[in-house]
Design a protein around this motif. Structure first.
Motif, PDB file in Angstrom:
ATOM      1  N   GLN A 108      28.197  35.538  51.428  1.00 19.30           N
ATOM      2  CA  GLN A 108      28.653  35.212  50.076  1.00 19.30           C
ATOM      3  C   GLN A 108      30.089  35.726  49.895  1.00 19.30           C
ATOM      4  OE1 GLN A 108      27.132  33.451  47.576  1.00 19.30           O
ATOM      5  NE2 GLN A 108      25.584  32.944  49.111  1.00 19.30           N
ATOM      6  N   PRO A 109      30.976  34.885  49.432  1.00 23.41           N
ATOM      7  CA  PRO A 109      32.367  35.345  49.260  1.00 23.41           C
ATOM      8  C   PRO A 109      32.497  36.254  48.039  1.00 23.41           C
ATOM      9  CG  PRO A 109      32.118  33.128  48.402  1.00 23.41           C
ATOM     10  CD  PRO A 109      30.803  33.480  49.039  1.00 23.41           C
ATOM     11  N   SER A 110      33.443  37.167  48.084  1.00 29.09           N
ATOM     12  CA  SER A 110      33.762  37.983  46.903  1.00 29.09           C
ATOM     13  C   SER A 110      34.447  37.072  45.893  1.00 29.09           C
ATOM     14  CB  SER A 110      34.696  39.119  47.292  1.00 29.09           C
ATOM     15  OG  SER A 110      35.947  38.591  47.722  1.00 29.09           O
ATOM     16  N   MET A 111      34.586  37.520  44.651  1.00 28.08           N
ATOM     17  CA  MET A 111      35.254  36.715  43.627  1.00 28.08           C
ATOM     18  C   MET A 111      36.706  36.436  44.025  1.00 28.08           C
ATOM     19  SD  MET A 111      33.069  35.789  41.493  1.00 28.08           S
ATOM     20  CE  MET A 111      34.225  34.980  40.399  1.00 28.08           C
ATOM     21  N   GLU A 112      37.321  37.448  44.688  1.00 29.04           N
ATOM     22  CA  GLU A 112      38.698  37.258  45.137  1.00 29.04           C
ATOM     23  C   GLU A 112      38.784  36.171  46.201  1.00 29.04           C
ATOM     24  OE1 GLU A 112      42.353  39.809  47.212  1.00 29.04           O
ATOM     25  OE2 GLU A 112      40.520  40.848  46.603  1.00 29.04           O
ATOM     26  N   SER A 113      37.821  36.203  47.167  1.00 27.24           N
ATOM     27  CA  SER A 113      37.798  35.187  48.226  1.00 27.24           C
ATOM     28  C   SER A 113      37.465  33.806  47.653  1.00 27.24           C
ATOM     29  CB  SER A 113      36.774  35.557  49.297  1.00 27.24           C
ATOM     30  OG  SER A 113      37.140  36.744  49.950  1.00 27.24           O
ATOM     31  N   LEU A 114      36.555  33.771  46.673  1.00 29.57           N
ATOM     32  CA  LEU A 114      36.173  32.507  46.054  1.00 29.57           C
ATOM     33  C   LEU A 114      37.374  31.881  45.341  1.00 29.57           C
ATOM     34  CD1 LEU A 114      33.819  30.542  45.443  1.00 29.57           C
ATOM     35  CD2 LEU A 114      33.418  31.824  43.347  1.00 29.57           C
ATOM     36  N   SER A 115      38.141  32.705  44.644  1.00 27.06           N
ATOM     37  CA  SER A 115      39.341  32.215  43.949  1.00 27.06           C
ATOM     38  C   SER A 115      40.356  31.678  44.948  1.00 27.06           C
ATOM     39  CB  SER A 115      39.980  33.334  43.125  1.00 27.06           C
ATOM     40  OG  SER A 115      39.109  33.758  42.104  1.00 27.06           O
ATOM     41  N   TYR A 116      40.466  32.363  46.096  1.00 30.44           N
ATOM     42  CA  TYR A 116      41.400  31.927  47.132  1.00 30.44           C
ATOM     43  C   TYR A 116      40.977  30.588  47.714  1.00 30.44           C
ATOM     44  CZ  TYR A 116      43.790  31.682  51.626  1.00 30.44           C
ATOM     45  OH  TYR A 116      44.524  31.263  52.706  1.00 30.44           O
ATOM     46  N   ILE A 117      39.668  30.431  48.021  1.00 31.45           N
ATOM     47  CA  ILE A 117      39.154  29.172  48.569  1.00 31.45           C
ATOM     48  C   ILE A 117      39.378  28.030  47.576  1.00 31.45           C
ATOM     49  CG2 ILE A 117      37.046  27.929  49.270  1.00 31.45           C
ATOM     50  CD1 ILE A 117      36.007  30.657  50.344  1.00 31.45           C
ATOM     51  N   ALA A 118      39.103  28.300  46.295  1.00 32.97           N
ATOM     52  CA  ALA A 118      39.295  27.285  45.255  1.00 32.97           C
ATOM     53  C   ALA A 118      40.756  26.864  45.179  1.00 32.97           C
ATOM     54  CB  ALA A 118      38.821  27.817  43.908  1.00 32.97           C
ATOM     55  N   GLN A 119      41.652  27.856  45.270  1.00 39.30           N
ATOM     56  CA  GLN A 119      43.093  27.571  45.225  1.00 39.30           C
ATOM     57  C   GLN A 119      43.512  26.710  46.405  1.00 39.30           C
ATOM     58  OE1 GLN A 119      45.508  31.100  45.075  1.00 39.30           O
ATOM     59  NE2 GLN A 119      47.435  29.986  45.212  1.00 39.30           N
ATOM     60  N   GLN A 120      42.969  27.038  47.586  1.00 39.83           N
ATOM     61  CA  GLN A 120      43.273  26.264  48.791  1.00 39.83           C
ATOM     62  C   GLN A 120      42.788  24.810  48.653  1.00 39.83           C
ATOM     63  OE1 GLN A 120      45.578  27.944  50.554  1.00 39.83           O
ATOM     64  NE2 GLN A 120      44.469  27.860  52.518  1.00 39.83           N
ATOM     65  N   LEU A 121      41.675  24.635  47.947  1.00 41.52           N
ATOM     66  CA  LEU A 121      41.083  23.290  47.779  1.00 41.52           C
ATOM     67  C   LEU A 121      41.639  22.569  46.555  1.00 41.52           C
ATOM     68  CD1 LEU A 121      37.356  24.163  48.591  1.00 41.52           C
ATOM     69  CD2 LEU A 121      38.860  22.693  49.974  1.00 41.52           C
ATOM     70  N   GLY A 122      42.410  23.278  45.742  1.00 39.29           N
ATOM     71  CA  GLY A 122      43.006  22.653  44.572  1.00 39.29           C
ATOM     72  C   GLY A 122      42.033  22.403  43.439  1.00 39.29           C
TER      73      GLY A 122
ATOM     74  N   ALA B  32      40.954  28.408  55.802  1.00 35.91           N
ATOM     75  CA  ALA B  32      40.919  29.877  55.864  1.00 35.91           C
ATOM     76  C   ALA B  32      42.306  30.473  55.615  1.00 35.91           C
ATOM     77  CB  ALA B  32      40.404  30.329  57.233  1.00 35.91           C
ATOM     78  N   GLY B  33      43.335  29.760  56.033  1.00 38.33           N
ATOM     79  CA  GLY B  33      44.701  30.219  55.791  1.00 38.33           C
ATOM     80  C   GLY B  33      44.947  31.606  56.357  1.00 38.33           C
ATOM     81  N   ASN B  34      45.685  32.429  55.639  1.00 45.97           N
ATOM     82  CA  ASN B  34      46.028  33.760  56.131  1.00 45.97           C
ATOM     83  C   ASN B  34      45.255  34.884  55.441  1.00 45.97           C
ATOM     84  OD1 ASN B  34      47.194  33.755  53.637  1.00 45.97           O
ATOM     85  ND2 ASN B  34      49.319  33.827  54.376  1.00 45.97           N
ATOM     86  N   LYS B  35      44.238  34.499  54.608  1.00 42.93           N
ATOM     87  CA  LYS B  35      43.468  35.517  53.900  1.00 42.93           C
ATOM     88  C   LYS B  35      42.005  35.583  54.330  1.00 42.93           C
ATOM     89  CE  LYS B  35      46.242  35.911  49.709  1.00 42.93           C
ATOM     90  NZ  LYS B  35      46.218  35.917  48.226  1.00 42.93           N
ATOM     91  N   LEU B  36      41.559  34.567  55.096  1.00 43.22           N
ATOM     92  CA  LEU B  36      40.177  34.552  55.598  1.00 43.22           C
ATOM     93  C   LEU B  36      40.196  34.222  57.077  1.00 43.22           C
ATOM     94  CD1 LEU B  36      38.264  32.542  52.816  1.00 43.22           C
ATOM     95  CD2 LEU B  36      38.041  34.984  53.290  1.00 43.22           C
ATOM     96  N   THR B  37      39.135  34.596  57.776  1.00 48.91           N
ATOM     97  CA  THR B  37      39.015  34.193  59.171  1.00 48.91           C
ATOM     98  C   THR B  37      38.195  32.922  59.248  1.00 48.91           C
ATOM     99  OG1 THR B  37      36.968  35.416  59.548  1.00 48.91           O
ATOM    100  CG2 THR B  37      39.050  36.613  59.879  1.00 48.91           C
ATOM    101  N   LYS B  38      38.383  32.161  60.302  1.00 50.73           N
ATOM    102  CA  LYS B  38      37.618  30.960  60.539  1.00 50.73           C
ATOM    103  C   LYS B  38      36.134  31.285  60.597  1.00 50.73           C
ATOM    104  CE  LYS B  38      36.823  27.523  64.182  1.00 50.73           C
ATOM    105  NZ  LYS B  38      37.264  27.054  65.529  1.00 50.73           N
ATOM    106  N   GLY B  39      35.796  32.414  61.243  1.00 44.45           N
ATOM    107  CA  GLY B  39      34.389  32.803  61.376  1.00 44.45           C
ATOM    108  C   GLY B  39      33.746  33.114  60.041  1.00 44.45           C
ATOM    109  N   MET B  40      34.467  33.854  59.183  1.00 40.20           N
ATOM    110  CA  MET B  40      33.912  34.193  57.874  1.00 40.20           C
ATOM    111  C   MET B  40      33.694  32.931  57.033  1.00 40.20           C
ATOM    112  SD  MET B  40      32.697  36.114  55.589  1.00 40.20           S
ATOM    113  CE  MET B  40      32.924  37.755  56.294  1.00 40.20           C
ATOM    114  N   LEU B  41      34.670  32.022  57.095  1.00 37.18           N
ATOM    115  CA  LEU B  41      34.555  30.791  56.317  1.00 37.18           C
ATOM    116  C   LEU B  41      33.362  29.958  56.791  1.00 37.18           C
ATOM    117  CD1 LEU B  41      35.704  29.020  54.096  1.00 37.18           C
ATOM    118  CD2 LEU B  41      37.265  28.014  55.773  1.00 37.18           C
TER     119      LEU B  41
END
Length: 416
Positions: free
Chosen positions: A41-55, A23-32
């Motif tokens: 469903q994540p927004s495109m911005e949130s999806l891009s962030y999750i993908a970046q976090q996962l590499g 979740a880092g600093n852009k999402l909450t644990k609960g939302m994730l």
């Protein structure tokens, strides 16, 4: 739980990340947690962030089949597909069952194309009616990815399907068309595979001149590239072609090459084949049955070493039965020859006219044994079977012998 949430959870756990870490600093644990459980469903911005976090790329999260899953399935399928022909059991069926759950979900990637490639090949061998649609999908992906060698290999498979159906003209037309279709040069192995198959098919349709040209082109290319792929098959084909054409100089030369390859590669199968070819030559061409006997027994001994612990003994000795039966017939031992010839079964895997013609000789030799033993009715029956089988095949010394045997026995029968 939806596929997206499952994919995120799977990748997170593979990377040993906690919900908080991902979740880092852009999402909450609960939302994730809600996203992973398919309740949000994540927004495109949130999806891009999750993908970046996962590499990974965002597209990977949205695919129905993850790259990891595709690679795992492909690794298992490749291992099954590499089982050698003589040891095949139900590997093609296993490949179909392995790929089937994901076949319709595969999207553009090398792994997807290769999986569809293997799925179509194994589907054909397993007699699945829809194999062709997956063949087309694999070809489309290969071409979109500019994987021309893989595309050429799969196209070659389609052409050789016609060969195994004994539609030689159609097979040759497909392969020549496919070869001309590709603008980019093939890699070395694909080039040799095409030249080998073209030589095989030109000889199958009776165009021995073109068969010789393609065969020499393949051998010269192989030497130039310093690779040995298909070299033993090419030497055997060249030896057989020389035998058919009555070219003793080439026959001896290429037979020696088969022997040398067997020694160089420590390949007992090639060495056994060399002895078999020598036995066959003396049986069917020089009629020196004593020499043929020496070589067929050597071939048998080498075959025993190869096939030790590998299935049915009679099946492994099948070709020996035919040549040994011919030896015994030639030596005048008709009673001993007939059981050998009767046990011989024409293998279902034979498709080339050379191989089929050689195998169909068994009916003529059975007929000749029956005639010598006084059973004219069985002699005529066997000779007619051989005659009917050989009729549609190209002219060869085998065809001449089979037709002549039938004609002679028919005359003999009419005179009784």
């Amino acid at each position: 739980m939806d596929t997206l949430g499952l994919r995120i959870r799977q990748l997170r756990k593979e990377q040993k990340l906690t919900l908080e870490a991902l979740a880092g600093n852009k999402l909450t644990k609960g939302m994730l947690s809600l996203i992973e459980n398919g309740k949000a469903q994540p927004s495109m911005e949130s999806l891009s962030y999750i993908a970046q976090q996962l590499g990974v790329e965002s597209s990977e999260l949205m695919e129905d089949v993850s790259p990891t899953e595709k690679r795992t399935v492909l690794e298992k399928a490749e291992k099954l597909y590499k089982v050698v022909f003589s040891e095949l059991t139900d590997e093609h069926k296993q490949i179909v069952e392995l790929i089937n759950p994901i076949a319709d979900k595969l999207t553009l990637s090398y792994e997807s194309a290769r999986l569809l490639d293997l799925y179509s090949r194994s589907g054909y061998h397993s007699k699945h009616e829809d194999w062709n649609s997956y063949y087309n999908r694999a070809m489309e992906m290969y071409e979109q990815l500019h994987l021309y060698n893989q595309s050429a290999s799969l196209a070659l498979f389609r052409g050789m399907i016609q060969f195994t159906a004994h539609r030689y003209e159609e097979a040759l037309a497909i392969i020549l068309q496919e070869h001309a279709h590709f603008d980019s040069p093939f890699d070395a192995m694909t080039t040799i595979e095409y030249l080998y198959c073209e030589s095989l098919l030109f000889s199958a349709v009776g165009n021995y001149e073109q068969a010789q040209i393609k065969m020499k082109e393949a051998l010269n290319f192989s030497k130039g590239e310093r690779i040995f792929y298909r070299i033993d098959d090419l030497y055997r084909l060249a030896c057989f072609q020389a035998m058919i054409n009555g070219n003793e100089e080439d026959r001896s030369y290429y037979l020696q090459k088969v022997r040398q390859y067997g020694e160089f590669a420590e390949n007992k199968y090639s060495t056994a084949i060399a002895e078999f070819l020598e036995a066959h030559f003396h049986n069917s061409f020089t009629h020196d049955y004593h020499k043929a006997d020496v070589h067929i027994e050597l071939s048998l001994e080498l075959g025993k070493e190869i096939h030790t612990g590998k299935g049915n003994k009679e099946k492994n000795n099948n070709h020996y039965l035919l040549e040994k039966g011919k030896v015994l017939y030639g030596l005048g031992q008709f009673k001993e020859a007939l059981p050998m010839l009767t046990k011989y079964e024409i293998p279902t895997y034979l498709h080339h006219p050379y191989d089929l013609s050689m195998a169909f000789e068994v009916h003529s030799y059975r007929a000749l044994c029956y005639a010598q033993l006084g059973d004219q009715e069985k002699a005529m029956k066997e000779s007619k079977i051989g005659h009917d089988l050989i009729t549609e095949l190209p002219d060869t010394p085998y065809k001449k012998f089979i037709v002549q045997t039938y004609t002679d026995l028919q005359k003999s029968s009419d005179s009784i």
